[in-house]
Design a protein around this motif. Structure first.
Motif: not given
Length: 855
Positions: A217-218, A603, A605
């Motif tokens: 996510d980063s 997503r 993830g």
């Protein structure tokens, strides 16, 4: 000099361990071995974290999902005493030793092996490490940066003072026809690399790279992914993928960057061959055509991996080096070399070899003491210093990832025997030549012909010494290094041998240029006719076969069909099924991706797709609030724990084995030993009832025949419970100090008419939400725990402190395995309810008299 400095830097500033081993005194008089938080001791904390010292898998510093630590104090705010020595000791000089939570420590925790890696669960241990590890390296990296900056400034001043070298004849400029050839061959290469680019599912290697880029996510998550740094190399390819996510994250868009870099390599190959042959058009055309239709390069241009980036930056490095060695005052050429070197290092660790080889070539030229050699020497030092200034900041992350890998991911690979037990250097050498030439494996013998033809043209005396050194020195440096490295360091790191042509793609531009040189050499008047004919025939056959292989790759399925296997298993899951995927060479396996629900895949993830094996609701069925909901277990691999322990669980009734035995470019990617182990382990207590084969993937369904787990008289939760529990936290695959209840936690006890379960005694208690910490301010709110057998209530009790609950088992429930479901109430006025921790369970059978449990 640079390499020696780097070794000293790593040795002097490696990360320090946050814990020390010690013996810890308990309230019952025993002393046990544990890891002790020495930082808390230095701070003077009253409560000190300790972690059981296990047989393996000492996961001290990775997140709190493992919850493998307890707090140790002496009560009434008294701190324990630390005695350092040959055997460190933690004890209470005042007060009484106390553990939080108040679990029963096993007699020998070190006798319990843990999983091969830490748990990976949403909200738990991240794949990306924190930046705290950089603190210990700040001084060393700062000194290194200052050193190289000063060396760069000094060498630049010396270069300015040194005499200039006489100008070297420049290669002729490209004419319109040359530009057309270069553009046309680049377009051909681009088309080959884009056609059908998204047709096939991910294979195992590329999916690891895919998740290293898309699965964060980063930006920091991408840059400091320890698995990526340890297994899938530096962050530049992952960063490119991460930046691509706004366009799309499916197979097509994940592979497009590699295709573009692969095509961008072609004009560099044309210019490099043109320059080194002094404008010999046929040589440049043949070299570029060989690169454009290279079946290996086309393959990896349609693969989510960093290897076509290595060919691009390798060609750029050679191009800059060729110009710089000819004219040391050409600053643009040195920057080509530096940027290419940075690109190689931050794409693949092997890339440093090419830059180092060019430095050696420069020093050899300087050793000849021709006019202008001093200026060349100092320019090389200047550019090399700038190159290392860009590398030094990455040294801490690289060292941290290597140290982590030694005890985690590569430790797993050694345990699972992923790599091949033997090596055949001659066969690998011929296969390497075959793959450079693009031959199919059925025609591997042609590699000998190509090798002989190339050797007959040596030593290319019509080429300048500078250009011969430019291409020869990187090979002469890397080949012996790799042979030694393969038989020593890599063998010890991975526990076997491995040959992957993708690791050598950064050297492919040299091979393509040498092809062009052979064409130029064959056109010299002094070359015999038979050698001319052999050279042209070898080039024509090689290009034709490589073209045929490239087209075949685009029209036939070549990558393992994990997608179809995942769909089959997902459509037929039942309660009590386990899904076992192997061999798992890395953390990321594409089966997880294609098995997950679409919203989870969207997503992307990392933790969502790298879950610790746990019991999950069966797809397509409502997760009812009770014990009747169907659950399946997986996805298992020996990456998490030995298969024997996974399949020993009495809740497992059927096993889906997905055997992923991939072949890349007609070569088996990994050893067949892990697959053989899977079959042997599963067949011991299960029988095969169904099998379906896909490309390089076989799905087999096994049904249980027998159990190996004995009838227990005591289950010590977190230690000896793996064969009997499901739906607990942490997952049963991990040794832990106690288990925490989850919705629908079940314990399955062996029971039958000849030896029925008569009663149980269960010790359990509460911890604050999220577990204990150093200073718990208030006791947790009491909660009611219920024990049920099916829909029948056996006991209900309000729990405050750790207590023992005795439960008689009614007759009629024990004619077969007894399944107990544990549930609890949550206070409505508490946002985060306390956690119920299971300590142990004693089982009394009909033929065994009841005994009092030890505390």
């Amino acid at each position: 000099m640079y390499a020696s400095f780097l070794v000293v830097l790593i040795a002097a500033a490696g990360p320090k361990t946050p814990a020390q081993q010690a013996t810890v005194s308990l309230s019952d008089g025993r002393t046990v071995k544990a890891l002790v938080d020495t930082a808390a001791l230095k701070r003077g904390d009253d409560a000190i974290q300790i972690s059981p010292l296990l047989a393996n898998g000492q996961f001290w510093s990775f997140g709190d999902a493992f919850k493998g630590t307890v707090y140790y104090d002496c009560g009434k705010g008294l701190a324990p005493t630390w005695t350092a020595g040959e055997t460190n000791r933690l004890a209470c000089s005042e007060g009484t030793p106390r553990l939080r939570p108040d679990i029963t420590w096993p007699e020998d925790a070190a006798a319990h092996p843990n999983s091969n890696i830490p748990p990976v669960r949403p909200g738990g241990r991240p794949v990306a490490q924190g930046l705290h590890f950089l603190l210990g390296w700040g001084t060393s990296c700062g000194v290194a940066l200052v050193f190289f900056a000063l060396l760069s400034w000094f060498s630049r001043q010396q270069a300015i003072k040194a005499p200039k070298a006489p100008s070297i004849e420049s290669p002729p400029n490209l004419e319109r026809l040359d530009w057309l050839w270069m553009s046309g061959l680049t377009l051909l290469g681009l088309v080959l690399r884009l056609v059908h680019i998204g047709d096939e599912p991910f294979e195992q290697n590329e999916f690891t790279y895919y998740m290293s880029g898309y699965g964060h996510d980063s930006l920091l998550g991408v840059l400091f992914d320890v698995n990526a740094m340890a297994q899938t190399h530096p962050p530049l390819p992952h960063l490119i993928l991460w930046l691509m996510e706004f366009i799309g994250n499916d197979e097509i868009w994940a592979r497009v960057p590699q295709a573009l870099f692969g095509a961008a390599t072609l004009p560099l190959v044309f210019r490099l061959t043109w320059n080194t042959t002094r404008g010999h058009r046929p040589a440049a055309i043949v070299a570029t055509l060989a690169a454009a239709v290279s079946s290996v390069h086309v393959w990896y241009s349609q693969d989510v991996s960093p290897y076509t980036l290595t060919t691009f930056f390798g060609a750029l490095t050679l191009f800059g080096g060729q110009l710089a060695l000819g004219n040391p005052d050409n600053r643009r050429a040195w920057w080509y070399w530096v940027i290419g070197g940075w690109g190689l290092v931050y794409t693949h660790y092997y890339g440093i070899h090419l830059s180092f080889g060019i430095v050696l070539a420069s020093f050899i030229l300087c050793g000849r003491r021709k006019a202008g050699y001093r200026r060349l020497f100092w320019r090389t030092i200047n550019a090399g210093s700038i190159l290392w200034m860009g590398i030094v900041p990455w040294v801490p992350a690289f060292a941290q990832a290597y140290l982590w890998s030694r005890t985690h991911s590569t430790a797993y690979q050694r345990t699972a025997l992923v790599y091949h037990p033997t090596q055949n250097l001659l066969a690998d050498l011929l296969d390497l030549i075959r793959l450079v030439g693009g031959y199919p494996s059925a025609l591997a013998g042609l590699a000998v012909v190509g090798l002989i033809v190339g050797l007959l043209h040596l030593p290319f005396r019509h080429q300048s010494l500078r250009d011969r050194l430019l291409l020869a020195i990187p090979l002469l440096w890397f080949i012996p290094f790799e042979l030694i490295n393969r038989a020593t360091f890599l063998k010890s790191l991975y526990g076997g041998y491995y040959f992957g042509v993708r690791y050598f793609l950064f050297l492919f531009p040299i091979a393509w240029v040498l092809c062009g040189w052979c064409i130029q050499s064959a056109q010299r008047p002094s070359v015999r006719r038979i050698l001319k004919l052999g050279t042209y025939s070898a080039a024509a056959i090689s290009i034709a076969l490589s073209s045929w292989e490239s087209v075949r790759h685009l029209s036939e399925r070549e990558k393992p069909d994990v997608l179809s296997a995942a769909r089959l298993v997902k459509a037929h899951l039942q309660d009590g099924d386990a899904v076992l995927v192997g061999p798992a060479a890395f953390y990321h396996h594409p089966f997880h991706y294609y098995f997950a629900e679409p919203e989870v895949r969207d997503r992307l993830g990392v933790n969502a797709l790298m879950r610790t094996p746990a019991w999950q609701p069966v797809f397509g069925q409502a997760a009812t609030q009770g014990p009747a909901r169907p659950l399946w277990l997986g996805i298992l691999s020996d990456l998490f724990e030995p298969y024997e322990r996974s399949l020993d669980n009495r809740h497992v009734q059927r096993v889906w084995v997905v055997d992923h035995q991939q072949h890349l470019l007609d070569r088996p990617e990994f050893s067949g030993r892990p697959s053989q182990t899977i079959t042997e382990v599963v067949s011991e207590h299960f029988k095969p009832t169904y099998e379906q084969a896909f490309h390089d993937v076989t799905v087999t369904l096994y049904e249980r025949l027998t159990y190996s787990a004995a009838n227990p008289e005591r289950i010590h939760f977190g230690w000896s419970d793996g064969a009997y529990v499901r739906s607990v936290e942490p997952p049963w695959a991990y040794v832990a100090p106690g288990r925490r209840l989850r919705l629908g936690t079940q314990v399955r006890l062996p029971s039958n008419t000849t030896r029925p379960v008569q009663s149980i005694a269960l010790r359990l208690g509460l911890t604050p939400a999220g577990g204990h910490n150093a200073k718990d301010c208030a006791p947790p709110e009491p909660t009611t725990v219920r024990i049920m057998a099916g829909r029948r209530m056996l006991a209900s009790k309000e729990i405050r402190d750790f207590t023992t609950l005795r439960v008689p088992i009614p007759e009629g429930l024990t004619t077969k395995d007894l399944i107990l479901t544990l549930d609890r109430d949550a206070p409505s006025h508490v946002a985060r309810p306390p956690e119920v921790v299971l300590d142990w369970m004693d089982i009394t059978y009909g033929s065994v008299s009841e005994r009092s449990p030890s505390q």
